[in-house]
Scaffold this active site. Structure first.
Site, short mmCIF file in Angstrom:
data_model
loop_
_atom_site.label_atom_id
_atom_site.label_comp_id
_atom_site.label_asym_id
_atom_site.label_seq_id
_atom_site.Cartn_x
_atom_site.Cartn_y
_atom_site.Cartn_z
N SER A 171 37.29 70.68 -13.96
CA SER A 171 38.04 71.88 -14.30
C SER A 171 37.58 73.06 -13.45
O SER A 171 37.25 74.14 -13.94
CB SER A 171 37.85 72.20 -15.79
OG SER A 171 38.28 71.11 -16.59
N GLY A 173 38.98 75.25 -11.45
CA GLY A 173 39.66 76.54 -11.56
C GLY A 173 39.26 77.32 -12.80
O GLY A 173 39.22 78.55 -12.77
N ASP A 174 38.97 76.61 -13.89
CA ASP A 174 38.52 77.28 -15.12
C ASP A 174 37.16 77.95 -14.90
O ASP A 174 36.96 79.11 -15.27
CB ASP A 174 38.41 76.28 -16.26
CG ASP A 174 39.75 75.89 -16.83
OD1 ASP A 174 40.68 76.69 -16.78
OD2 ASP A 174 39.87 74.75 -17.33
N TYR A 175 36.24 77.21 -14.30
CA TYR A 175 34.90 77.75 -14.08
C TYR A 175 34.94 78.92 -13.08
O TYR A 175 34.27 79.94 -13.27
CB TYR A 175 33.95 76.67 -13.58
CG TYR A 175 33.61 75.64 -14.61
CD1 TYR A 175 32.73 75.93 -15.65
CD2 TYR A 175 34.15 74.36 -14.57
CE1 TYR A 175 32.40 74.98 -16.61
CE2 TYR A 175 33.83 73.40 -15.53
CZ TYR A 175 32.96 73.72 -16.54
OH TYR A 175 32.64 72.78 -17.50
N GLY A 178 36.41 81.88 -14.90
CA GLY A 178 35.43 82.42 -15.84
C GLY A 178 34.36 83.23 -15.14
O GLY A 178 33.93 84.29 -15.62
#
Length: 400
Positions: A171, A173-175, A178
Site C-alpha cells: 500500500s 501510496g497510502d504510506y 500519510g
C-alpha cells in the site's frame, strides 16, 4: 528518554480515520510524543483490525498491531447525533484531527470544517482521500492500488510489453500520503504558533504518487516523451539494474556516472570495457552488449562474493533482499531497524522501528495496536466527565 523530551509532547490527535493513510500520519505523530486517540466504530472498529494476517487475539491482526501503535482506543459512532456531539466535545481540547473518509462524509455528520473550526479555531484537520477535496473526481472512492494506477506509477511498473504490476504489492501510496500528511500537519502547527489559526491539510493519494516520478512531467511537457516500463533497468543509465548471480540470488548495480562504470570495470577486471564504453552515451547506445557482459560476470560468482568485490571497488551495489535476508543482515541490526514489542497472551511481535532518527529527541514504539475501546472510561468518564450511567446508556444505543 523522559516523556517531556519528546518533541510532540502536549499535542493531542484524534485519529478518526481507518485503514492506513491518515492513521499512518497519526502514528508518526504518536511515535514522537503526541497523545493519539483512535476513534473507532463500536461495531468492530477500524477494518484494519481484520485486514491481513490474523493473530490468536480477536480483532488484532498483525497489520493492526503494527500500524496502530502508540494509540489509545475509544469507540464512537460518528454517524449518530450523540456520537457527533461527543466528538465536538473532544475536538475542543485537541490539536489535530486525522480523517480519510470520502469528501462530504464529515459534513453529512455535521462535523465539517465550518463546524469544527468554530469549536476550535486552532484545530488542524488532515483530510486524505483518493482524489482530494476538490475536482471532478473528488467523490470517487480511492485506495493505494487505484492511486498507483491513476498517478502514473503503475504504468511504469513491470516488464516492457507485459501487464503492469502493482509496485512492490504494498500500500505504498497510502504510506506516502500519510507521510505527506504528517509533514503538512507539522507545517500547520508551525503556522499556528505564528498566527494562532488552524487550517485544513488536504492530501490526495494520487498526488503523492505523481510527485515521486522523477522527470516524467517536465520531459513530457517539453518533448512529448511518454516513459514506458523499463523492467529491471532504466533508459537513463547503464549498467543500472538487477543481475542474477551464480547461486540464483540477485544483486542490484547502479552505474549512474562514468566514474561508477570505471569502478565497475576495475571490479570486473575488464579494462577493455572501459575503453569501449567509458562514456554514458556509448553505453546507452550499446546497452544490450554492456548488459550481457555484466550479466556474464555476475553469473560467474555468488552474491556474497560479488558484493565483496563491489564494496572493495566502491561500486554502488546491494543485495536484492527478501524479508528473510533482512532479518539476518547486520546493517538492519546495527541500525535497530526492527523492534520487538511484547503483547499479553501473544508474546513478542517484531515491527519496523521509528523513522526518522533524531539525535536528541528520538521517537519510540511504546505500545502496539490497542484493544477496541480500551480507553473509553478514561476518555469519556475521567476527561469528559460523563457519568457511569450515561456511559452505559450510550453503549446500549450503539453510540459507543
Amino acid at each position: 528518554m523522559s516523556e517531556t523530551s519528546k518533541p510532540l509532547k502536549g499535542i493531542r490527535v484524534l485519529d478518526i480515520a481507518c485503514f492506513i493513510a491518515a492513521p499512518y500520519a497519526a502514528t508518526l505523530l504518536g511515535e514522537f510524543g503526541a497523545d493519539v486517540i483512535k476513534v473507532e466504530h463500536p461495531n468492530g472498529g477500524d477494518p484494519l483490525r481484520l485486514f491481513g494476517t490474523q493473530t490468536d487475539l480477536p480483532y488484532q491482526s498483525l497489520a493492526w498491531l503494527n500500524e496502530a501503535r502508540n494509540k489509545r482506543s475509544v469507540t464512537l459512532n460518528l454517524s449518530k447525533p450523540e456520537g457527533a456531539k461527543i466528538l465536538k466535545e473532544m475536538a475542543k481540547n485537541c490539536d489535530v484531527i486525522c480523517e480519510n473518509f470520502r469528501p462530504g462524509t464529515l459534513e453529512k455528520w455535521g462535523l465539517g470544517w465550518d463546524v469544527l473550526s468554530k469549536i476550535n479555531p486552532g484545530l488542524i484537520l488532515l483530510r486524505i482521500s483518493g482524489y482530494g477535496q476538490t475536482g471532478p473526481y473528488k467523490d470517487r472512492p480511492g485506495f493505494a492500488r487505484i492511486a498507483h494506477a491513476f498517478g502514473g506509477l503503475t504504468h511504469l511498473s513491470g516488464l516492457p510489453g507485459e501487464t503492469p504490476v502493482t509496485p512492490g504489492s504494498t500500500s505504498l501510496g497510502d504510506y506516502m500520503t500519510g507521510m505527506n500528511g504528517c509533514i503538512g500537519i507539522m507545517m500547520a502547527l508551525r503556522h499556528r504558533e505564528i498566527t494562532g489559526k488552524g487550517q485544513i491539510v488536504d492530501c490526495a493519494l494520487f498526488e503523492s504518487v505523481f510527485r515521486v516520478l522523477d522527470e516524467i512531467a517536465p520531459r513530457y511537457a517539453m518533448h512529448g516523451f511518454i516513459r514506458e516500463p523499463e523492467g529491471t533497468g532504466t533508459l537513463n543509465a547503464c549498467p543500472h539494474g538487477h543481475f542474477k548471480c551464480k547461486d540464483g540470488k540477485y544483486i542490484a548495480i547502479a552505474c549512474t556516472t562514468d566514474k561508477m562504470f570505471q569502478r565497475l570495470t576495475l571490479a570486473m577486471q575488464r579494462p577493455d570495457l572501459l575503453e569501449r564504453f567509458g562514456d554514458q552515451t556509448s553505453r546507452l547506445a550499446s546497452r544490450d552488449t554492456v548488459l550481457i557482459e555484466v550479466e556474464q560476470w555476475t553469473n560467474s560468482l555468488s552474491r556474497h562474493g560479488l558484493l565483496e568485490i563491489c564494496v572493495q571497488n566502491e561500486v554502488p551495489a546491494g543485495a536484492i533482499n527478501s524479508i528473510a535476508d533482512i532479518f539476518e543482515d547486520p546493517q538492519f541490526e546495527a541500525r535497530q531497524v526492527m523492534k520487538k514489542v511484547s503483547i499479553p497472551k501473544l508474546g513478542d511481535v517484531t515491527v519496523p522501528n521509528v523513522v526518522p532518527n533524531l539525535s536528541d529527541s528520538p521517537g519510540e514504539v511504546q505500545t502496539l495496536g490497542p484493544v477496541l475501546g480500551a480507553d473509553n472510561h478514561a476518555l469519556y468518564v475521567d476527561e469528559l466527565g460523563l457519568s457511569e450511567i450515561k456511559l452505559k446508556e450510550l453503549k446500549d444505543i450503539g453510540v459507543i
